[in-house]
Structure formats: structure tokens, C-alpha cells
Design a protein around this motif. Structure first.
Motif, mmCIF file in Angstrom:
data_model
loop_
_atom_site.group_PDB
_atom_site.id
_atom_site.type_symbol
_atom_site.label_atom_id
_atom_site.label_comp_id
_atom_site.label_asym_id
_atom_site.label_seq_id
_atom_site.Cartn_x
_atom_site.Cartn_y
_atom_site.Cartn_z
ATOM 1 N N ARG A 87 0.625 -1.342 -0.032
ATOM 2 C CA ARG A 87 -0.089 0.115 0.170
ATOM 3 C C ARG A 87 0.771 1.278 -0.041
ATOM 4 N NH1 ARG A 87 -3.698 -0.196 4.952
ATOM 5 N NH2 ARG A 87 -3.846 1.727 4.673
ATOM 6 N N THR A 88 0.545 2.299 -1.043
ATOM 7 C CA THR A 88 1.501 3.416 -1.046
ATOM 8 C C THR A 88 0.697 4.491 -0.201
ATOM 9 O OG1 THR A 88 0.378 4.106 -3.007
ATOM 10 C CG2 THR A 88 2.231 2.662 -3.325
ATOM 11 N N HIS A 89 1.337 5.598 -0.104
ATOM 12 C CA HIS A 89 0.820 6.802 0.575
ATOM 13 C C HIS A 89 -0.433 7.208 -0.159
ATOM 14 C CE1 HIS A 89 4.122 6.980 3.413
ATOM 15 N NE2 HIS A 89 5.132 6.974 2.378
ATOM 16 N N TRP A 90 -0.242 7.170 -1.368
ATOM 17 C CA TRP A 90 -1.541 7.572 -2.177
ATOM 18 C C TRP A 90 -2.764 6.700 -1.949
ATOM 19 C CZ3 TRP A 90 -3.323 11.614 -4.534
ATOM 20 C CH2 TRP A 90 -4.421 11.580 -5.373
ATOM 21 N N ASP A 91 -2.538 5.320 -1.808
ATOM 22 C CA ASP A 91 -3.417 4.354 -1.620
ATOM 23 C C ASP A 91 -4.215 4.629 -0.323
ATOM 24 O OD1 ASP A 91 -3.168 3.130 -3.893
ATOM 25 O OD2 ASP A 91 -1.751 1.732 -3.200
ATOM 26 N N MET A 92 -3.468 5.013 0.955
ATOM 27 C CA MET A 92 -3.882 5.209 2.237
ATOM 28 C C MET A 92 -4.859 6.559 2.293
ATOM 29 S SD MET A 92 -0.986 3.771 4.505
ATOM 30 C CE MET A 92 0.602 4.018 3.813
ATOM 31 N N LEU A 93 -3.988 7.427 1.271
ATOM 32 C CA LEU A 93 -4.903 8.868 1.420
ATOM 33 C C LEU A 93 -6.139 8.786 0.686
ATOM 34 C CD1 LEU A 93 -4.775 11.772 1.734
ATOM 35 C CD2 LEU A 93 -3.571 11.986 -0.427
ATOM 36 N N MET A 94 -6.279 7.749 -0.573
ATOM 37 C CA MET A 94 -7.407 7.519 -1.188
ATOM 38 C C MET A 94 -8.610 7.027 -0.396
ATOM 39 S SD MET A 94 -7.211 9.414 -3.603
ATOM 40 C CE MET A 94 -8.597 9.019 -4.618
ATOM 41 N N GLU A 95 -8.085 5.912 0.678
ATOM 42 C CA GLU A 95 -8.983 5.638 1.707
ATOM 43 C C GLU A 95 -9.793 6.496 2.484
ATOM 44 O OE1 GLU A 95 -6.929 2.605 3.884
ATOM 45 O OE2 GLU A 95 -6.378 1.286 2.061
ATOM 46 N N ARG A 96 -9.284 7.734 2.804
ATOM 47 C CA ARG A 96 -9.557 8.658 3.743
ATOM 48 C C ARG A 96 -10.247 9.758 3.155
ATOM 49 N NH1 ARG A 96 -4.296 8.199 5.568
ATOM 50 N NH2 ARG A 96 -3.802 10.298 4.905
ATOM 51 N N ARG A 97 -10.003 9.933 1.712
ATOM 52 C CA ARG A 97 -10.524 11.344 1.108
ATOM 53 C C ARG A 97 -10.947 10.736 -0.401
ATOM 54 N NH1 ARG A 97 -9.501 16.551 3.497
ATOM 55 N NH2 ARG A 97 -8.173 16.221 5.636
ATOM 56 N N THR A 98 -11.821 11.466 -0.914
ATOM 57 C CA THR A 98 -12.378 11.475 -2.316
ATOM 58 C C THR A 98 -11.380 12.508 -3.374
ATOM 59 O OG1 THR A 98 -13.970 13.040 -2.478
ATOM 60 C CG2 THR A 98 -14.719 10.907 -1.749
ATOM 61 N N ARG A 99 -11.254 12.347 -4.452
ATOM 62 C CA ARG A 99 -10.560 13.070 -5.278
ATOM 63 C C ARG A 99 -10.781 14.555 -5.266
ATOM 64 N NH1 ARG A 99 -6.533 11.290 -8.696
ATOM 65 N NH2 ARG A 99 -5.811 12.887 -10.067
ATOM 66 N N GLU A 100 -12.181 14.547 -5.186
ATOM 67 C CA GLU A 100 -12.933 16.209 -5.081
ATOM 68 C C GLU A 100 -12.536 16.841 -3.721
ATOM 69 O OE1 GLU A 100 -14.720 13.147 -5.774
ATOM 70 O OE2 GLU A 100 -14.685 13.457 -7.770
ATOM 71 N N GLU A 101 -12.653 16.081 -2.601
ATOM 72 C CA GLU A 101 -12.055 16.656 -1.310
ATOM 73 C C GLU A 101 -10.747 16.866 -1.361
ATOM 74 O OE1 GLU A 101 -14.846 14.303 1.722
ATOM 75 O OE2 GLU A 101 -12.976 13.267 1.261
ATOM 76 N N LEU A 102 -9.771 16.242 -2.035
ATOM 77 C CA LEU A 102 -8.469 16.593 -2.307
ATOM 78 C C LEU A 102 -8.203 17.807 -3.065
ATOM 79 C CD1 LEU A 102 -6.754 13.084 -2.580
ATOM 80 C CD2 LEU A 102 -6.689 14.457 -0.658
ATOM 81 N N GLU A 103 -9.016 17.825 -4.163
ATOM 82 C CA GLU A 103 -8.642 18.977 -5.007
ATOM 83 C C GLU A 103 -9.190 20.411 -4.565
ATOM 84 O OE1 GLU A 103 -10.594 18.353 -8.636
ATOM 85 O OE2 GLU A 103 -9.385 16.473 -9.282
ATOM 86 N N GLU A 104 -10.277 20.118 -3.416
ATOM 87 C CA GLU A 104 -10.617 21.275 -2.667
ATOM 88 C C GLU A 104 -9.543 21.860 -1.672
ATOM 89 O OE1 GLU A 104 -14.173 21.993 0.826
ATOM 90 O OE2 GLU A 104 -14.821 20.613 -1.008
ATOM 91 N N VAL A 105 -8.984 21.139 -0.983
ATOM 92 C CA VAL A 105 -7.896 20.999 0.150
ATOM 93 C C VAL A 105 -6.733 21.618 -0.799
ATOM 94 C CG1 VAL A 105 -6.264 20.399 1.524
ATOM 95 C CG2 VAL A 105 -8.561 19.432 1.668
ATOM 96 N N LEU A 106 -6.433 21.249 -1.785
ATOM 97 C CA LEU A 106 -5.365 21.957 -2.633
ATOM 98 C C LEU A 106 -5.691 23.161 -2.931
ATOM 99 C CD1 LEU A 106 -2.582 21.613 -4.088
ATOM 100 C CD2 LEU A 106 -3.995 20.635 -6.035
ATOM 101 N N ALA A 107 -6.712 23.513 -3.502
ATOM 102 C CA ALA A 107 -7.429 24.966 -3.918
ATOM 103 C C ALA A 107 -7.159 25.858 -2.603
ATOM 104 C CB ALA A 107 -8.596 24.910 -4.675
ATOM 105 N N GLU A 108 -7.696 25.409 -1.558
ATOM 106 C CA GLU A 108 -7.482 26.301 -0.381
ATOM 107 C C GLU A 108 -6.210 26.657 -0.096
ATOM 108 O OE1 GLU A 108 -9.457 24.198 2.732
ATOM 109 O OE2 GLU A 108 -11.444 24.379 1.923
#
Length: 135
Positions: free
Chosen positions: A80-101
Motif C-alpha cells: 500500500r502506497t501513501h496515495w492508496d492510504m490517502l484515497m481511503e480517507r478522502r475522495t479526489r474532489e475533497e483533495l482538489e478542494e484542500v489543494l485549492a484552499e
């Protein structure tokens, strides 16, 4: 007196017991061969389950059982990569929102990046984030 009776004997090294009259468990010799060409035999009990591989006595490499099946392939989970673990906790839309903030905060200048006076180059990793309020 008992100290004198044992003087001169090697109690630790020498055993005074013999194997006469003792029936040993039935054994079988199993031959292994390593990838470096070393061949050796290991004694096992007739009742024992024979391992398909054994560490070579000469070089330490894993030796395989001669005239036997190879080791069974273990089915392992994929790493399991860091990306896999991150994707278990958040959706791609949530990640894009956090990045924009976070990009908006950086672009607004609300967060200044200050360099420590002892910084000697990129290998020192001495970059600190400083809030404009605290200085």
C-alpha cells in the motif's frame, strides 16, 4: 571434601553418559543443493515435515530440496502506497478542494516563508514558515 573429589575433571566439556542401550529415533537424510553448487545432507526425523528450503552450510544462501517440490508461492498483499492510504480517507474532489484552499493561502501572502540565518544551502533543510502576525 566434595570439592577435592571433582578436582581435575572437565564437567562442562565432558559427559560421562554413554549412548549404549539407547534407541535413537528413526532418522532420514535429506539432501539440499544451493544455487552456488554446494550440496549437503540434513538429518530429520522420519515423522518430521521436511522443509522445501534450508540455509546452505557453506555460503548461507537458500538451498532447495533435491528431488522435491520448490517452496510454495505465498500470496501476499500488494504494497500500500501513501496515495492508496490517502484515497481511503478522502475522495479526489475533497483533495482538489484542500489543494485549492492551500494554494489560495500561499498566493494571498498570508504565509511568509522565512529562511533561518544559519541556512547554508538546500541540503540543510532549515526553512521555516513564519506567520505575518507573529513575525
Amino acid at each position: 571434601m566434595s570439592e577435592r573429589a571433582l578436582r581435575g575433571t572437565r564437567l562442562v566439556v565432558t559427559s560421562y553418559e554413554t549412548d549404549r542401550g539407547i534407541d535413537l529415533a528413526p532418522r532420514q537424510a535429506v539432501e539440499y543443493a544451493c544455487q552456488n553448487g554446494h550440496r549437503f545432507e540434513m538429518p530429520f526425523s522420519v515423522e518430521a515435515e521436511i522443509p522445501p528450503e534450508w540455509e546452505c552450510k557453506a555460503c548461507g544462501a537458500m538451498a532447495l530440496l533435491v528431488d522435491g517440490d520448490g517452496p510454495e508461492e505465498k500470496k501476499g498483499k500488494p504494497a500500500r502506497t501513501h496515495w492508496d492510504m490517502l484515497m481511503e480517507r478522502r475522495t479526489r474532489e475533497e483533495l482538489e478542494e484542500v489543494l485549492a484552499e492551500r494554494l489560495a493561502v500561499l498566493r494571498s501572502g498570508a504565509m511568509n516563508i522565512a529562511v533561518h540565518p544559519m541556512w547554508r544551502g538546500p541540503s540543510a533543510y532549515c526553512v521555516f514558515l513564519v506567520s505575518p502576525v507573529t513575525g
